[in-house]
Design an enzyme around this catalytic site. Structure first.
Site: not given
Ligand code: DCP
Ligand code: CA
Ligand code: CA
Length: 352
Positions: A8, A106-107
């Site tokens: 991820d 992203d995963e």
């Molecule tokens: N996303 C979104 N709204 C949310 C959660 C996430 O639009 N409530 C989008 C933005 C993030 C992407 O999805 O960049 C991927 O979500 P992740 O949960 O994997 O979170 P991040 O990659 O941003 O952070 P982390 O480092 O915790 O994985």
């Molecule tokens: Ca993710």
């Molecule tokens: Ca992520």
């Protein structure tokens, strides 16, 4: 030994922005709606770890983020660009996998059971993947390694940011022991609340729950919840959505969690896919249902069907996948039905 990894990306949308905005440097940065000097509506989609030091989080009102740090860098969302970066990342990861399943932008889960013969090797292998994503795309990721999807996903949460966390089969019990039920993969806030009211606050307690009681309260999912609390999860890594398949997608007029409306969309898509199959003179063995939620997270569910499949089987199976897996805490935005593992009517494998 079954070895599953969940890879991820860290703070994905902002990480993408950092690639084209090096001036962000180590400043706090946020992707979301325009804060309009604190008056803006809408939410934070994500933020980098520097911004998280100010208490800013995904899903938080953008006005609250602005209050926490008005000097942070605020950027608008650009889904098209993030999809492009995502594609590059997945192209880097895919060759490492025996089986590859992208779960969201992203995963991805990968099954590497045959490539790996020890946990030490698995850790080295994960490090290689991590470094290659970083050197080829410029994005940092975290990797969870475990005996199944559930544990690898939860290990990845612990690995964040920019880390690798291995949970061996024999460590699963200890890993889950004192964990709050709300931290378990697949359990959202509302379900966690319900479980706590029933007396299951930790994963340990849930692991000992009476299955019949759980099924009475949660349907078939209740059974899975107890299995998961015991660290048991035999879901397969489902191969990719795009390859050798036929699919139809449908964006709902309004995001909804209404089962009957979603049922109708599934019927429509099922009928369309069957028309395509008939035209091409092929039948299918694998059915995949894709649910994209309002927050753009995705749920991809798959099932193999043994007999030659007619439209009723297709629709019933898709509805069953939906019922058993839907996350009712979120509204569905888009639905996709895909058939793969195609065979032409004469019984020869056909590649499309
Ligand atoms: N996303 C979104 N709204 C949310 C959660 C996430 O639009 N409530 C989008 C933005 C993030 C992407 O999805 O960049 C991927 O979500 P992740 O949960 O994997 O979170 P991040 O990659 O941003 O952070 P982390 O480092 O915790 O994985
Ligand atoms: Ca993710
Ligand atoms: Ca992520």
């Amino acid at each position: 030994m079954r070895t599953i990894m969940l890879i991820d990306m860290d703070y994905f949308y902002v990480a993408c922005e950092e690639l084209r905005h090096p001036e962000i440097g180590d400043k706090p940065a946020i992707v979301g709606t325009d804060p309009k000097g604190g008056q803006g509506r809408g939410v934070v989609m994500t933020c980098n770890y520097k911004a998280r030091e100010f208490g800013i989080r995904s899903g938080m009102p953008i006005s609250a983020a602005y209050k926490a740090n008005p000097n942070a860098i605020y950027l608008p969302v650009d889904f098209k660009y993030y999809d492009e970066v995502s594609k590059k990342i997945m192209d880097v990861i895919r060759p490492f996998a025996e089986k590859f399943e992208q779960v969201s932008v992203d995963e991805a889960f990968i099954d590497v059971s045959k490539k790996i013969s020890s946990y030490e090797e698995a850790q080295d292998y994960a490090k290689k993947i991590h470094d290659e994503v970083l050197s080829k795309v410029g994005i940092k990721c975290s990797i969870g390694i475990g005996p199944n999807k559930l544990i690898s996903k939860m290990a990845c949460e612990k690995a964040k940011p920019n880390g690798i966390k291995l949970v061996r089969e024999e460590e699963v019990k200890a890993f889950l022991a004192d964990m709050d039920v709300g931290k378990m993969y697949g359990i959202g806030g509302k379900t966690a609340e319900r479980l706590k009211k029933m007396g299951y606050s930790t994963v340990d307690q849930l692991a000992k729950a009476n299955k019949m009681k759980m099924i009475e309260n949660f349907g078939v999912w209740g059974n899975e919840l107890v299995n998961n609390a015991n660290g048991v999860d035999d879901r397969e890594i489902v191969e990719n959505w795009e390859v050798k398949s036929m699919s139809r997608e449908f964006t709902l007029e309004k995001n909804t969690s209404d089962d009957s409306e979603i049922g109708k969309a599934i019927e429509y898509l099922g009928n369309e896919v069957i028309k395509d199959l008939t035209t091409q003179q092929v039948s299918f063995r694998t059915l995949t249902l894709k649910l994209r939620y309002g927050d753009f997270t995705e749920h991809i569910l798959s099932k193999s069907i043994r007999v030659n499949s007619d439209v009723t089987t297709l629709i019933d199976t898709a509805k069953k996948l939906y019922r058993e897996n839907v996350n009712h805490e979120k509204k569905v935005r888009k639905i996709g039905v895909r058939v793969s593992n195609l065979t032409n009517f004469k019984g020869q494998k056909k590649i499309i």
